[in-house]
Design a protein around this motif. Sequence first.
Motif, PDB file in Angstrom:
ATOM      1  N   GLN A  13       0.844  -1.197   0.000  1.00 12.87           N
ATOM      2  CA  GLN A  13       0.000   0.000   0.000  1.00 12.87           C
ATOM      3  C   GLN A  13       0.878   1.246   0.000  1.00 12.87           C
ATOM      4  OE1 GLN A  13      -3.292   0.271  -0.209  1.00 12.87           O
ATOM      5  NE2 GLN A  13      -3.699  -1.931  -0.171  1.00 12.87           N
ATOM      6  N   ASN A  14       0.312   2.362  -0.413  1.00 11.60           N
ATOM      7  CA  ASN A  14       1.030   3.637  -0.335  1.00 11.60           C
ATOM      8  C   ASN A  14       1.127   4.074   1.118  1.00 11.60           C
ATOM      9  OD1 ASN A  14       1.834   4.462  -2.952  1.00 11.60           O
ATOM     10  ND2 ASN A  14      -0.307   4.862  -3.477  1.00 11.60           N
ATOM     11  N   GLY A  15       2.351   4.392   1.529  1.00 10.10           N
ATOM     12  CA  GLY A  15       2.564   4.877   2.886  1.00 10.10           C
ATOM     13  C   GLY A  15       3.276   6.208   2.885  1.00 10.10           C
ATOM     14  N   MET A  16       3.655   6.657   4.073  1.00  3.93           N
ATOM     15  CA  MET A  16       4.334   7.944   4.218  1.00  3.93           C
ATOM     16  C   MET A  16       5.674   7.953   3.492  1.00  3.93           C
ATOM     17  SD  MET A  16       2.318   9.875   6.017  1.00  3.93           S
ATOM     18  CE  MET A  16       3.402  11.170   6.624  1.00  3.93           C
ATOM     19  N   THR A  17       6.313   6.787   3.393  1.00  2.00           N
ATOM     20  CA  THR A  17       7.639   6.710   2.763  1.00  2.00           C
ATOM     21  C   THR A  17       7.588   5.993   1.414  1.00  2.00           C
ATOM     22  OG1 THR A  17       8.103   4.676   3.996  1.00  2.00           O
ATOM     23  CG2 THR A  17       8.804   6.751   5.002  1.00  2.00           C
ATOM     24  N   GLY A  18       6.415   5.873   0.822  1.00  2.00           N
ATOM     25  CA  GLY A  18       6.280   5.191  -0.460  1.00  2.00           C
ATOM     26  C   GLY A  18       5.480   3.909  -0.308  1.00  2.00           C
ATOM     27  N   ILE A  19       5.678   3.010  -1.240  1.00  2.00           N
ATOM     28  CA  ILE A  19       4.945   1.746  -1.205  1.00  2.00           C
ATOM     29  C   ILE A  19       5.554   0.831  -0.145  1.00  2.00           C
ATOM     30  CG2 ILE A  19       4.309  -0.302  -2.524  1.00  2.00           C
ATOM     31  CD1 ILE A  19       4.314   1.421  -5.025  1.00  2.00           C
ATOM     32  N   THR A  20       4.742   0.417   0.819  1.00  2.00           N
ATOM     33  CA  THR A  20       5.209  -0.419   1.925  1.00  2.00           C
ATOM     34  C   THR A  20       4.231  -1.568   2.163  1.00  2.00           C
ATOM     35  OG1 THR A  20       4.053   0.966   3.537  1.00  2.00           O
ATOM     36  CG2 THR A  20       6.368   1.503   3.080  1.00  2.00           C
ATOM     37  N   PRO A  21       4.720  -2.655   2.766  1.00  2.00           N
ATOM     38  CA  PRO A  21       3.809  -3.770   3.074  1.00  2.00           C
ATOM     39  C   PRO A  21       3.006  -3.482   4.342  1.00  2.00           C
ATOM     40  CG  PRO A  21       6.037  -4.323   3.750  1.00  2.00           C
ATOM     41  CD  PRO A  21       6.122  -2.984   3.070  1.00  2.00           C
ATOM     42  N   ILE A  22       1.746  -3.828   4.319  1.00  2.00           N
ATOM     43  CA  ILE A  22       0.924  -3.794   5.526  1.00  2.00           C
ATOM     44  C   ILE A  22       0.340  -5.188   5.730  1.00  2.00           C
ATOM     45  CG2 ILE A  22       0.343  -1.344   5.250  1.00  2.00           C
ATOM     46  CD1 ILE A  22      -2.465  -2.310   4.301  1.00  2.00           C
ATOM     47  N   ILE A  23      -0.166  -5.440   6.930  1.00  2.00           N
ATOM     48  CA  ILE A  23      -0.693  -6.771   7.210  1.00  2.00           C
ATOM     49  C   ILE A  23      -1.956  -7.022   6.398  1.00  2.00           C
ATOM     50  CG2 ILE A  23      -2.158  -6.142   9.180  1.00  2.00           C
ATOM     51  CD1 ILE A  23       0.128  -9.205   9.000  1.00  2.00           C
ATOM     52  N   PHE A  24      -2.026  -8.191   5.808  1.00  2.00           N
ATOM     53  CA  PHE A  24      -3.216  -8.609   5.071  1.00  2.00           C
ATOM     54  C   PHE A  24      -3.943  -9.714   5.843  1.00  2.00           C
ATOM     55  CE2 PHE A  24      -5.351 -11.316   1.894  1.00  2.00           C
ATOM     56  CZ  PHE A  24      -6.185 -10.373   1.310  1.00  2.00           C
ATOM     57  N   ARG A  25      -3.188 -10.673   6.340  1.00  2.00           N
ATOM     58  CA  ARG A  25      -3.740 -11.718   7.200  1.00  2.00           C
ATOM     59  C   ARG A  25      -2.687 -12.068   8.239  1.00  2.00           C
ATOM     60  NH1 ARG A  25      -6.391 -16.891   4.466  1.00  2.00           N
ATOM     61  NH2 ARG A  25      -8.006 -15.355   3.984  1.00  2.00           N
ATOM     62  N   ARG A  26      -2.964 -11.681   9.480  1.00  2.00           N
ATOM     63  CA  ARG A  26      -1.969 -11.864  10.537  1.00  2.00           C
ATOM     64  C   ARG A  26      -2.109 -13.219  11.231  1.00  2.00           C
ATOM     65  NH1 ARG A  26      -1.511  -7.567  13.093  1.00  2.00           N
ATOM     66  NH2 ARG A  26      -3.226  -6.282  12.289  1.00  2.00           N
ATOM     67  N   LEU A  27      -1.026 -13.669  11.846  1.00  2.00           N
ATOM     68  CA  LEU A  27      -1.068 -14.806  12.752  1.00  2.00           C
ATOM     69  C   LEU A  27      -1.795 -14.377  14.028  1.00  2.00           C
ATOM     70  CD1 LEU A  27       2.651 -15.812  12.266  1.00  2.00           C
ATOM     71  CD2 LEU A  27       0.725 -17.301  11.705  1.00  2.00           C
ATOM     72  N   THR A  28      -2.602 -15.260  14.590  1.00  2.00           N
ATOM     73  CA  THR A  28      -3.332 -14.885  15.816  1.00  2.00           C
ATOM     74  C   THR A  28      -3.129 -15.853  16.977  1.00  2.00           C
ATOM     75  OG1 THR A  28      -5.347 -15.963  14.988  1.00  2.00           O
ATOM     76  CG2 THR A  28      -5.104 -13.587  14.571  1.00  2.00           C
ATOM     77  N   ALA A  29      -2.755 -17.122  16.719  1.00  2.00           N
ATOM     78  CA  ALA A  29      -2.526 -18.057  17.823  1.00  2.00           C
ATOM     79  C   ALA A  29      -1.806 -19.304  17.326  1.00  2.00           C
ATOM     80  CB  ALA A  29      -3.840 -18.447  18.496  1.00  2.00           C
ATOM     81  N   PHE A  30      -1.081 -19.932  18.255  1.00  2.00           N
ATOM     82  CA  PHE A  30      -0.384 -21.195  18.011  1.00  2.00           C
ATOM     83  C   PHE A  30      -0.812 -22.161  19.112  1.00  2.00           C
ATOM     84  CE2 PHE A  30       3.289 -23.823  19.301  1.00  2.00           C
ATOM     85  CZ  PHE A  30       3.451 -24.586  18.156  1.00  2.00           C
ATOM     86  N   PHE A  31      -1.040 -23.449  18.738  1.00  2.00           N
ATOM     87  CA  PHE A  31      -1.584 -24.443  19.663  1.00  2.00           C
ATOM     88  C   PHE A  31      -0.769 -25.734  19.633  1.00  2.00           C
ATOM     89  CE2 PHE A  31      -4.894 -22.067  17.479  1.00  2.00           C
ATOM     90  CZ  PHE A  31      -5.747 -21.615  18.485  1.00  2.00           C
ATOM     91  N   ILE A  32      -0.844 -26.490  20.740  1.00  7.61           N
ATOM     92  CA  ILE A  32      -0.358 -27.873  20.779  1.00  7.61           C
ATOM     93  C   ILE A  32      -1.519 -28.750  21.232  1.00  7.61           C
ATOM     94  CG2 ILE A  32       1.257 -29.520  21.794  1.00  7.61           C
ATOM     95  CD1 ILE A  32       3.196 -27.213  22.230  1.00  7.61           C
ATOM     96  N   TYR A  33      -1.839 -29.770  20.422  1.00  2.76           N
ATOM     97  CA  TYR A  33      -2.967 -30.669  20.702  1.00  2.76           C
ATOM     98  C   TYR A  33      -2.461 -32.067  21.068  1.00  2.76           C
ATOM     99  CZ  TYR A  33      -6.744 -27.862  18.487  1.00  2.76           C
ATOM    100  OH  TYR A  33      -7.679 -26.919  18.162  1.00  2.76           O
ATOM    101  N   ASN A  34      -3.028 -32.688  22.093  1.00  2.00           N
ATOM    102  CA  ASN A  34      -2.975 -34.139  22.262  1.00  2.00           C
ATOM    103  C   ASN A  34      -4.128 -34.676  21.412  1.00  2.00           C
ATOM    104  OD1 ASN A  34      -3.834 -36.747  23.258  1.00  2.00           O
ATOM    105  ND2 ASN A  34      -2.613 -36.426  25.096  1.00  2.00           N
ATOM    106  N   ASP A  35      -3.831 -35.471  20.406  1.00  2.00           N
ATOM    107  CA  ASP A  35      -4.880 -35.847  19.444  1.00  2.00           C
ATOM    108  C   ASP A  35      -6.033 -36.619  20.080  1.00  2.00           C
ATOM    109  OD1 ASP A  35      -3.391 -38.162  19.818  1.00  2.00           O
ATOM    110  OD2 ASP A  35      -3.183 -38.632  17.689  1.00  2.00           O
ATOM    111  N   VAL A  36      -5.765 -37.360  21.164  1.00  2.00           N
ATOM    112  CA  VAL A  36      -6.828 -38.124  21.820  1.00  2.00           C
ATOM    113  C   VAL A  36      -7.604 -37.249  22.800  1.00  2.00           C
ATOM    114  CG1 VAL A  36      -7.354 -40.121  23.277  1.00  2.00           C
ATOM    115  CG2 VAL A  36      -5.567 -40.287  21.534  1.00  2.00           C
TER     116      VAL A  36
END
Length: 228
Positions: free
Chosen positions: A177-200
Amino acid sequence: MKQLFINGRLFSFFIYFILCLALSCTDHEVPEIPNSPESACTKLNGVTPREYPCEFKIEKLTFYAKDNSVIGEVTPGSPNIALPRSAAKTDSDPSANAVGDIGLITFDVKATVTRIANPSFPVSAGYQLRYTWHSSGPMALTTPGETTVMGSPIPLAIPVGASTELSFELSTMYELQNGMTGITPIIFRRLTAFFIYNDVTSAELDMHPSPAGDVAETYIRIFNTIDD
């Protein structure tokens, strides 16, 4: 008579040997390590006790640049991290330079994990590592598409109180996107959580659908932004 005496001594020696062997085995038994008090966790509402103890605690996620230097860490009390596009291990569109271009960048990550409880159920295939981009983070449902399984299940066979590091990759999406310093990346789809599952255990707890954080053995929130 002499033969009876010898047989009696042999029998006594045999009984003595068996007793010594039994005591020796008892001396070397490893007592089961009790669960940590903090394993008595609650559901995401913070009030309802989870039916089974939480097996793990994620101490931190460490994100690495493509040169293996540390970009930063995410901890339970500090979910924010800025991920530079220029430091990504891979970029799905490295030549992207026009407004509206969208790309996926990937980083190496290590999770520092401590076991705080013994398993309520032995795993079947193993422990699953999962992440979500869903805006609700740990509240994402266990229905397909709201969380993503990462790679093959793993054993995670460490005793209560011990810690280990898990290595994997996490990806996030950007848009130019256009920013203050030119074309810069912005978040489109952020990470929100990480999990560990016991499958049973997760299958036992999942009421179809359930919040992912309620059926996971542990989770950590993530709130990433994108830099140049």
